[in-house]
Design a protein around this motif. Structure first.
Motif, PDB file in Angstrom:
ATOM      1  N   ALA A 113     -13.050  22.404  61.261  1.00  9.38           N
ATOM      2  CA  ALA A 113     -13.210  22.177  59.827  1.00  9.38           C
ATOM      3  C   ALA A 113     -12.691  23.389  59.062  1.00  9.38           C
ATOM      4  CB  ALA A 113     -14.680  21.914  59.504  1.00  9.38           C
ATOM      5  N   ALA A 114     -11.391  23.452  58.902  1.00  9.25           N
ATOM      6  CA  ALA A 114     -10.752  24.526  58.133  1.00  9.25           C
ATOM      7  C   ALA A 114     -10.459  23.994  56.737  1.00  9.25           C
ATOM      8  CB  ALA A 114      -9.469  24.981  58.823  1.00  9.25           C
ATOM      9  N   ASP A 115     -11.025  24.632  55.725  1.00  2.00           N
ATOM     10  CA  ASP A 115     -10.955  24.097  54.370  1.00  2.00           C
ATOM     11  C   ASP A 115      -9.755  24.610  53.577  1.00  2.00           C
ATOM     12  OD1 ASP A 115     -13.297  22.665  54.819  1.00  2.00           O
ATOM     13  OD2 ASP A 115     -14.557  24.359  54.210  1.00  2.00           O
ATOM     14  N   THR A 116      -9.499  25.898  53.627  1.00  2.00           N
ATOM     15  CA  THR A 116      -8.435  26.478  52.810  1.00  2.00           C
ATOM     16  C   THR A 116      -7.102  26.418  53.545  1.00  2.00           C
ATOM     17  OG1 THR A 116      -8.749  28.725  53.669  1.00  2.00           O
ATOM     18  CG2 THR A 116     -10.135  28.039  51.811  1.00  2.00           C
ATOM     19  N   PRO A 117      -5.974  26.460  52.813  1.00  4.75           N
ATOM     20  CA  PRO A 117      -4.654  26.463  53.478  1.00  4.75           C
ATOM     21  C   PRO A 117      -4.490  27.623  54.453  1.00  4.75           C
ATOM     22  CG  PRO A 117      -4.415  25.986  51.141  1.00  4.75           C
ATOM     23  CD  PRO A 117      -5.845  26.362  51.340  1.00  4.75           C
ATOM     24  N   ALA A 118      -5.018  28.799  54.106  1.00  2.00           N
ATOM     25  CA  ALA A 118      -4.893  29.952  55.005  1.00  2.00           C
ATOM     26  C   ALA A 118      -5.663  29.728  56.299  1.00  2.00           C
ATOM     27  CB  ALA A 118      -5.392  31.208  54.296  1.00  2.00           C
ATOM     28  N   GLU A 119      -6.853  29.133  56.208  1.00  2.78           N
ATOM     29  CA  GLU A 119      -7.639  28.861  57.411  1.00  2.78           C
ATOM     30  C   GLU A 119      -6.957  27.825  58.295  1.00  2.78           C
ATOM     31  OE1 GLU A 119     -11.355  27.649  55.842  1.00  2.78           O
ATOM     32  OE2 GLU A 119     -12.134  29.691  55.563  1.00  2.78           O
ATOM     33  N   ARG A 120      -6.409  26.786  57.690  1.00  5.13           N
ATOM     34  CA  ARG A 120      -5.719  25.759  58.481  1.00  5.13           C
ATOM     35  C   ARG A 120      -4.487  26.335  59.170  1.00  5.13           C
ATOM     36  NH1 ARG A 120      -7.169  22.386  53.938  1.00  5.13           N
ATOM     37  NH2 ARG A 120      -5.146  22.825  52.973  1.00  5.13           N
ATOM     38  N   LEU A 121      -3.730  27.154  58.455  1.00  6.72           N
ATOM     39  CA  LEU A 121      -2.525  27.734  59.044  1.00  6.72           C
ATOM     40  C   LEU A 121      -2.877  28.687  60.181  1.00  6.72           C
ATOM     41  CD1 LEU A 121       0.576  27.979  58.825  1.00  6.72           C
ATOM     42  CD2 LEU A 121       0.212  29.897  57.265  1.00  6.72           C
ATOM     43  N   TRP A 122      -3.897  29.536  59.966  1.00  5.79           N
ATOM     44  CA  TRP A 122      -4.293  30.496  61.004  1.00  5.79           C
ATOM     45  C   TRP A 122      -4.818  29.767  62.238  1.00  5.79           C
ATOM     46  CZ3 TRP A 122      -8.801  31.726  63.569  1.00  5.79           C
ATOM     47  CH2 TRP A 122      -8.803  32.932  64.281  1.00  5.79           C
ATOM     48  N   SER A 123      -5.637  28.752  62.045  1.00  8.09           N
ATOM     49  CA  SER A 123      -6.189  28.008  63.175  1.00  8.09           C
ATOM     50  C   SER A 123      -5.094  27.311  63.968  1.00  8.09           C
ATOM     51  CB  SER A 123      -7.215  26.977  62.678  1.00  8.09           C
ATOM     52  OG  SER A 123      -8.270  27.591  61.974  1.00  8.09           O
ATOM     53  N   THR A 124      -4.126  26.733  63.264  1.00  6.60           N
ATOM     54  CA  THR A 124      -3.020  26.062  63.954  1.00  6.60           C
ATOM     55  C   THR A 124      -2.212  27.049  64.767  1.00  6.60           C
ATOM     56  OG1 THR A 124      -2.887  24.441  62.157  1.00  6.60           O
ATOM     57  CG2 THR A 124      -1.008  24.591  63.636  1.00  6.60           C
ATOM     58  N   GLU A 125      -1.929  28.193  64.190  1.00  8.20           N
ATOM     59  CA  GLU A 125      -1.138  29.200  64.909  1.00  8.20           C
ATOM     60  C   GLU A 125      -1.858  29.682  66.159  1.00  8.20           C
ATOM     61  OE1 GLU A 125       0.787  33.632  64.089  1.00  8.20           O
ATOM     62  OE2 GLU A 125       0.425  32.269  62.408  1.00  8.20           O
ATOM     63  N   GLN A 126      -3.173  29.891  66.082  1.00 11.50           N
ATOM     64  CA  GLN A 126      -3.916  30.343  67.252  1.00 11.50           C
ATOM     65  C   GLN A 126      -3.939  29.279  68.345  1.00 11.50           C
ATOM     66  OE1 GLN A 126      -4.819  33.582  67.334  1.00 11.50           O
ATOM     67  NE2 GLN A 126      -3.825  33.560  65.321  1.00 11.50           N
ATOM     68  N   LEU A 127      -4.038  28.026  67.957  1.00 10.50           N
ATOM     69  CA  LEU A 127      -4.019  26.951  68.951  1.00 10.50           C
ATOM     70  C   LEU A 127      -2.666  26.861  69.640  1.00 10.50           C
ATOM     71  CD1 LEU A 127      -5.964  24.132  67.067  1.00 10.50           C
ATOM     72  CD2 LEU A 127      -6.689  25.274  69.167  1.00 10.50           C
TER      73      LEU A 127
END
Length: 290
Positions: A133-147
């Motif tokens: 559950a990543a809400d902000t664009p920065a959180e979604r981008l960071w989570s995707t990159e780590q995955l």
């Protein structure tokens, strides 16, 4: 213009430079080493992907995708008019096959809470889903990159990145080249006007009679005229719909007095809203029609 350049433009051999037998014949790619031959593709043909692919589960779509499926080691950008509209119907055959093999499917910032019973109907169980559950664009981008860096094998990465910029996508594409599973990025339809480093870009829209229209905006190969039409009737409805409702567009065309209902369905005046109260439990449901 020099003599050598004039020879290239006219595609004729220079006099006395080589035998006529060496010109005018197409080069045989089979003479190259196997790895080199696989890396060469003509722009008029669909490329054969050098990396592994995952079958989409749609025969007509696999025939048009380079390598015959969704690519691994690369980004796949899926565009649609609005989020949570077509992605599950399009990807469910491939995701169900990956889930059956024990693969995990991380979801980064989905616009709606994953519906577990519906996913089970598609062949995807709760144990295969990892909801981030990543809400902000920065959180979604960071989570995707780590995955993508973690390289989860045997599954697929699904990320909703409607506000990602071109330089951010390039960074993800660099990391995706070392990722052995498909990476799907969901973006709005308007993003097709922007440049993207993703080797494969697909626009999916809803068509009549439960069909999906898939437009290949970018691939390694010639441009495809027109959409690929996929019959994507949800499995949960196949057992309850009557034969007439299997083709609602034909039913409306045969009964003109229903045309006004079709127009209203396409351009609804009212709204139906359900107020759900988290966490996970339905406290009250209110239906409001304007």
């Amino acid at each position: 213009m020099s003599a050598a350049l004039q020879w290239i433009v006219n595609a004729t051999p220079p006099p006395g430079d080589a035998s006529p037998q060496s010109f005018g014949h197409p080069f045989d790619i089979g003479q190259l080493p196997g790895s080199v031959a696989q890396a060469i593709w003509r722009g008029s043909e669909v490329a054969q992907a050098g990396q592994s692919v995952v079958s989409s589960g749609w025969t007509a779509l696999d025939a048009q995708l380079p390598g015959g499926g969704w690519p691994c080691n690369a980004l796949t950008e899926l565009l649609q008019p609005q989020p949570a509209l077509c992605e599950w119907r399009l990807l469910s055959p491939a995701l169900a096959r990956l889930a059956a093999g024990g693969g995990h499917i991380p979801l980064v910032g989905p616009p709606k809470r994953p519906h577990a019973p519906g996913l089970v109907k598609l062949g995807i169980t709760e144990k295969n889903i990892v909801w981030i559950a990543a809400d902000t664009p920065a959180e979604r981008l960071w989570s995707t990159e780590q995955l993508v860096k973690a390289n989860p094998r045997g599954g697929a990465i699904l990320a909703w990145l409607p506000q990602a910029r071109a330089e951010q996508l390039r960074r993800l594409q660099v990391h995706a080249q070392s990722c052995d599973c498909p990476v799907f990025l969901f973006r709005p339809e308007t993003a097709q006007l922007d440049a993207s480093p993703a080797p494969l870009r697909v626009l999916t829209t809803l068509g009549p009679d439960w069909n999906l229209h898939v437009h290949l905006l970018k691939r390694k190969g010639a441009l495809l005229d027109g959409p690929i039409v996929l019959s994507a009737l949800p499995g949960t409805l196949a057992s309850v719909l009557t034969p007439r409702l299997m083709h609602p567009n034909q039913l409306l065309a045969s009964q003109p007095y229903l045309a006004r209902y079709q127009t209203r369905a396409m351009n609804p005046v009212g709204r139906c809203r359900a107020d759900l109260h988290p966490p996970g439990r339905l406290k009250s449901t209110q239906i409001q029609v304007d």
